[in-house]
Scaffold this motif. Structure first.
Motif, PDB file in Angstrom:
ATOM      1  N   ILE A  21      -6.437  -5.659  21.264  1.00 30.66           N
ATOM      2  CA  ILE A  21      -6.235  -6.371  20.002  1.00 30.66           C
ATOM      3  C   ILE A  21      -7.087  -7.633  19.957  1.00 30.66           C
ATOM      4  CG2 ILE A  21      -4.528  -7.674  18.661  1.00 30.66           C
ATOM      5  CD1 ILE A  21      -2.478  -5.499  19.598  1.00 30.66           C
ATOM      6  N   ALA A  22      -7.083  -8.405  21.029  1.00 35.25           N
ATOM      7  CA  ALA A  22      -7.875  -9.639  21.077  1.00 35.25           C
ATOM      8  C   ALA A  22      -9.361  -9.333  20.944  1.00 35.25           C
ATOM      9  CB  ALA A  22      -7.592 -10.397  22.365  1.00 35.25           C
ATOM     10  N   ALA A  23      -9.836  -8.306  21.630  1.00 35.94           N
ATOM     11  CA  ALA A  23     -11.261  -7.947  21.544  1.00 35.94           C
ATOM     12  C   ALA A  23     -11.627  -7.537  20.122  1.00 35.94           C
ATOM     13  CB  ALA A  23     -11.574  -6.822  22.530  1.00 35.94           C
ATOM     14  N   TYR A  24     -10.757  -6.769  19.486  1.00 34.23           N
ATOM     15  CA  TYR A  24     -10.991  -6.320  18.110  1.00 34.23           C
ATOM     16  C   TYR A  24     -11.051  -7.515  17.154  1.00 34.23           C
ATOM     17  CZ  TYR A  24      -9.822  -3.915  13.679  1.00 34.23           C
ATOM     18  OH  TYR A  24      -9.793  -3.451  12.388  1.00 34.23           O
ATOM     19  N   ILE A  25     -10.064  -8.387  17.220  1.00 34.45           N
ATOM     20  CA  ILE A  25     -10.030  -9.553  16.335  1.00 34.45           C
ATOM     21  C   ILE A  25     -11.232 -10.463  16.596  1.00 34.45           C
ATOM     22  CG2 ILE A  25      -8.751 -11.661  15.752  1.00 34.45           C
ATOM     23  CD1 ILE A  25      -7.500  -9.185  14.499  1.00 34.45           C
ATOM     24  N   ASN A  26     -11.566 -10.699  17.859  1.00 37.47           N
ATOM     25  CA  ASN A  26     -12.731 -11.537  18.178  1.00 37.47           C
ATOM     26  C   ASN A  26     -14.014 -10.944  17.622  1.00 37.47           C
ATOM     27  OD1 ASN A  26     -11.708 -13.814  19.512  1.00 37.47           O
ATOM     28  ND2 ASN A  26     -11.444 -12.640  21.389  1.00 37.47           N
ATOM     29  N   ASP A  27     -14.153  -9.644  17.720  1.00 42.10           N
ATOM     30  CA  ASP A  27     -15.349  -8.991  17.206  1.00 42.10           C
ATOM     31  C   ASP A  27     -15.450  -9.161  15.690  1.00 42.10           C
ATOM     32  OD1 ASP A  27     -17.644  -7.591  18.095  1.00 42.10           O
ATOM     33  OD2 ASP A  27     -16.840  -5.741  17.222  1.00 42.10           O
ATOM     34  N   VAL A  28     -14.325  -9.016  15.013  1.00 37.02           N
ATOM     35  CA  VAL A  28     -14.311  -9.168  13.559  1.00 37.02           C
ATOM     36  C   VAL A  28     -14.574 -10.619  13.167  1.00 37.02           C
ATOM     37  CG1 VAL A  28     -12.858  -8.994  11.509  1.00 37.02           C
ATOM     38  CG2 VAL A  28     -12.893  -7.140  13.171  1.00 37.02           C
ATOM     39  N   ILE A  29     -13.976 -11.559  13.885  1.00 38.88           N
ATOM     40  CA  ILE A  29     -14.209 -12.976  13.586  1.00 38.88           C
ATOM     41  C   ILE A  29     -15.697 -13.298  13.689  1.00 38.88           C
ATOM     42  CG2 ILE A  29     -13.900 -15.325  14.487  1.00 38.88           C
ATOM     43  CD1 ILE A  29     -10.990 -14.588  15.077  1.00 38.88           C
ATOM     44  N   SER A  30     -16.352 -12.737  14.694  1.00 38.35           N
ATOM     45  CA  SER A  30     -17.773 -13.035  14.882  1.00 38.35           C
ATOM     46  C   SER A  30     -18.636 -12.510  13.743  1.00 38.35           C
ATOM     47  CB  SER A  30     -18.262 -12.479  16.228  1.00 38.35           C
ATOM     48  OG  SER A  30     -18.314 -11.072  16.198  1.00 38.35           O
ATOM     49  N   SER A  31     -18.106 -11.588  12.940  1.00 38.77           N
ATOM     50  CA  SER A  31     -18.869 -11.079  11.796  1.00 38.77           C
ATOM     51  C   SER A  31     -18.956 -12.114  10.684  1.00 38.77           C
ATOM     52  CB  SER A  31     -18.223  -9.800  11.246  1.00 38.77           C
ATOM     53  OG  SER A  31     -17.066 -10.102  10.473  1.00 38.77           O
ATOM     54  N   GLY A  32     -17.984 -13.038  10.641  1.00 40.24           N
ATOM     55  CA  GLY A  32     -17.973 -14.047   9.581  1.00 40.24           C
ATOM     56  C   GLY A  32     -17.503 -13.518   8.238  1.00 40.24           C
ATOM     57  N   ASN A  33     -16.990 -12.296   8.193  1.00 40.10           N
ATOM     58  CA  ASN A  33     -16.571 -11.668   6.951  1.00 40.10           C
ATOM     59  C   ASN A  33     -15.058 -11.827   6.786  1.00 40.10           C
ATOM     60  OD1 ASN A  33     -15.646  -9.694   5.062  1.00 40.10           O
ATOM     61  ND2 ASN A  33     -17.561  -8.569   5.314  1.00 40.10           N
ATOM     62  N   SER A  34     -14.629 -12.652   5.833  1.00 39.37           N
ATOM     63  CA  SER A  34     -13.202 -12.926   5.670  1.00 39.37           C
ATOM     64  C   SER A  34     -12.427 -11.708   5.182  1.00 39.37           C
ATOM     65  CB  SER A  34     -12.978 -14.117   4.740  1.00 39.37           C
ATOM     66  OG  SER A  34     -13.504 -13.850   3.461  1.00 39.37           O
ATOM     67  N   ASP A  35     -13.041 -10.868   4.362  1.00 41.76           N
ATOM     68  CA  ASP A  35     -12.356  -9.656   3.914  1.00 41.76           C
ATOM     69  C   ASP A  35     -12.127  -8.696   5.083  1.00 41.76           C
ATOM     70  OD1 ASP A  35     -12.162 -10.462   1.260  1.00 41.76           O
ATOM     71  OD2 ASP A  35     -14.102  -9.588   0.732  1.00 41.76           O
ATOM     72  N   LEU A  36     -13.111  -8.598   5.944  1.00 45.02           N
ATOM     73  CA  LEU A  36     -12.979  -7.758   7.133  1.00 45.02           C
ATOM     74  C   LEU A  36     -11.910  -8.323   8.060  1.00 45.02           C
ATOM     75  CD1 LEU A  36     -14.159  -5.224   8.448  1.00 45.02           C
ATOM     76  CD2 LEU A  36     -15.892  -6.659   9.504  1.00 45.02           C
ATOM     77  N   MET A  37     -11.809  -9.636   8.135  1.00 40.47           N
ATOM     78  CA  MET A  37     -10.798 -10.273   8.967  1.00 40.47           C
ATOM     79  C   MET A  37      -9.396  -9.935   8.450  1.00 40.47           C
ATOM     80  SD  MET A  37     -10.108 -12.111  11.532  1.00 40.47           S
ATOM     81  CE  MET A  37      -8.744 -13.033  12.164  1.00 40.47           C
TER      82      MET A  37
END
Length: 118
Positions: free
Chosen positions: A34-50
């Protein structure tokens, strides 16, 4: 000859032997995943994806349970994460805390640097 990429688009993998539809929720089985998934999404900078990623994790863990741990209502969680919403930082932070996660800040280019708890 035209380049028609639409012939390669699939709405579903039904009927293709040996393949099944991928659902990320099926793989969110450990705090590390879960942490790896969320960190990967955060690094995208896309709030909708977050927002979508948090919804996926909530689905994996149980929305009602996490909403209660976050001090929110189930309805409030769904409202905060709908596509048109712009959730407050406190809401996102509460949800992450309810999921057993915390936000840390590191200097750009220093993924092992000191972290600040949010």
């Amino acid at each position: 000859m035209t380049n028609d990429d639409s012939k390669y688009l699939l709405d579903s993998l039904d009927g293709i032997e040996g393949l099944t539809d991928f659902n990320v929720v099926d793989y969110l089985t450990s705090p590390e995943a879960i942490a790896a998934y969320i960190n990967d999404v955060i690094s995208s900078g896309n709030s909708d994806l977050m927002k979508e990623a948090i919804k996926n994790v909530l689905q994996a863990k149980g929305v009602a349970k996490i909403a209660e741990q976050a001090g929110l209502t189930r309805e409030g969680v769904y409202k905060a994460l709908r596509p048109s919403s712009k959730p407050q930082w406190d809401t996102i932070r509460s949800l992450l805390t309810g999921l057993g996660l915390e936000v840390r800040v590191v200097a750009i280019g220093d993924s092992k640097g000191p972290a600040l708890a949010a």
